[in-house]
Write a protein that holds these residues in place. Sequence first.
Motif, mmCIF file in Angstrom:
data_model
loop_
_atom_site.group_PDB
_atom_site.id
_atom_site.type_symbol
_atom_site.label_atom_id
_atom_site.label_comp_id
_atom_site.label_asym_id
_atom_site.label_seq_id
_atom_site.Cartn_x
_atom_site.Cartn_y
_atom_site.Cartn_z
ATOM 1 N N THR A 200 27.344 65.263 45.661
ATOM 2 C CA THR A 200 27.054 66.430 46.652
ATOM 3 C C THR A 200 25.969 65.736 47.338
ATOM 4 O OG1 THR A 200 28.207 68.116 45.145
ATOM 5 C CG2 THR A 200 26.483 68.771 46.787
ATOM 6 N N LYS B 74 35.480 70.733 35.256
ATOM 7 C CA LYS B 74 36.280 72.022 35.381
ATOM 8 C C LYS B 74 36.579 72.288 36.815
ATOM 9 C CE LYS B 74 35.843 77.005 34.751
ATOM 10 N NZ LYS B 74 34.943 78.236 33.990
ATOM 11 N N ASN B 75 35.609 71.999 37.830
ATOM 12 C CA ASN B 75 35.790 72.306 39.242
ATOM 13 C C ASN B 75 36.508 71.022 39.885
ATOM 14 O OD1 ASN B 75 33.623 70.329 39.143
ATOM 15 N ND2 ASN B 75 32.973 70.925 41.116
ATOM 16 N N LEU B 76 36.611 69.849 39.175
ATOM 17 C CA LEU B 76 37.445 68.810 39.590
ATOM 18 C C LEU B 76 38.978 68.750 39.138
ATOM 19 C CD1 LEU B 76 35.325 65.715 39.030
ATOM 20 C CD2 LEU B 76 35.905 66.913 41.166
ATOM 21 N N THR B 77 39.309 69.887 38.389
ATOM 22 C CA THR B 77 40.870 69.887 37.883
ATOM 23 C C THR B 77 41.633 70.470 39.024
ATOM 24 O OG1 THR B 77 40.054 72.063 37.035
ATOM 25 C CG2 THR B 77 40.072 70.073 35.367
ATOM 26 N N ASP B 78 40.982 71.137 40.002
ATOM 27 C CA ASP B 78 41.761 71.597 41.220
ATOM 28 C C ASP B 78 42.399 70.447 41.835
ATOM 29 O OD1 ASP B 78 41.015 73.965 40.571
ATOM 30 O OD2 ASP B 78 39.545 74.066 42.017
ATOM 31 N N ALA C 112 30.672 67.408 36.350
ATOM 32 C CA ALA C 112 31.404 67.791 37.386
ATOM 33 C C ALA C 112 30.861 68.596 38.481
ATOM 34 C CB ALA C 112 32.567 68.497 37.005
ATOM 35 N N GLU C 113 29.769 69.146 38.250
ATOM 36 C CA GLU C 113 29.045 70.147 39.255
ATOM 37 C C GLU C 113 28.380 69.264 40.142
ATOM 38 O OE1 GLU C 113 26.491 70.577 35.549
ATOM 39 O OE2 GLU C 113 28.633 70.542 36.056
ATOM 40 N N THR D 38 31.695 66.673 45.034
ATOM 41 C CA THR D 38 32.276 67.565 45.931
ATOM 42 C C THR D 38 33.555 66.630 46.618
ATOM 43 O OG1 THR D 38 32.184 69.148 47.879
ATOM 44 C CG2 THR D 38 30.800 67.083 47.883
#
Length: 224
Positions: free
Chosen positions: A121, A154-158, A196-197, A200
């Motif tokens: 990011t 967690k957010n990258l599993t999308d 992961a945070e 982006t």
Amino acid sequence: MCGRFSQSMTREDYLALLSEEAERDIPYDPKPIGRFNVAPGTKVLLLSERDEQLHLDPVIWGYAPGWWGKPPLINARVETAATSRMFKPLWLHGRAIVFADGWFEWKKDGEGKQPYFIYRTDGQPIFMAAIGSKPFERGDDTEGFLILTTAAGKNLTDIHVRQPLVLSPEAARVWMQQDISGMEAEMIVEDGSVSAEHFTWHAVSRAVGNVKNQGSELIKSVSN
């Protein structure tokens, strides 16, 4: 997983975050590397330590020892690499870093697979942990290197359930030190990975699927 990435900045853009010039045996080169679509099976600039100095060598992305008898592997799971028969020697003696701008992943959609470019990011380069067969400086097309992967945050599993193991600059520098034991390397992974945070992503052109395409437009955002 990690099957493509971008390595487009100048060497100094990456190296400046890792070490002082006195700690490197790497010629200065102001020209951007300019590879926006790095693919397996090609030679990639791989960073490693020899004689307490950093060296940069073009090394084939892929690993297939003589007894393997299958296509070269390009990734190794960090959860098992330190103990597996195939990868333990590389973990102990062939730790290296692949620097990059970000990596690509593909996600199924109604029209097939949509590629995404994933990056920090804050826009800083990323340092992917790698293991490979030394000596890296030999420059031939034999056993090369693999990029370590870990479970996606967690957010990258999308986008994908796996991701390359990205280390902080400080951890990346220690990871390459040859006097670090295998157990100490495991601790570096645990304490020095970038969560992961800090990442982006955006959709990019499907043109990245063709390894012949190399332009900067491949990492630019498109509507999906």
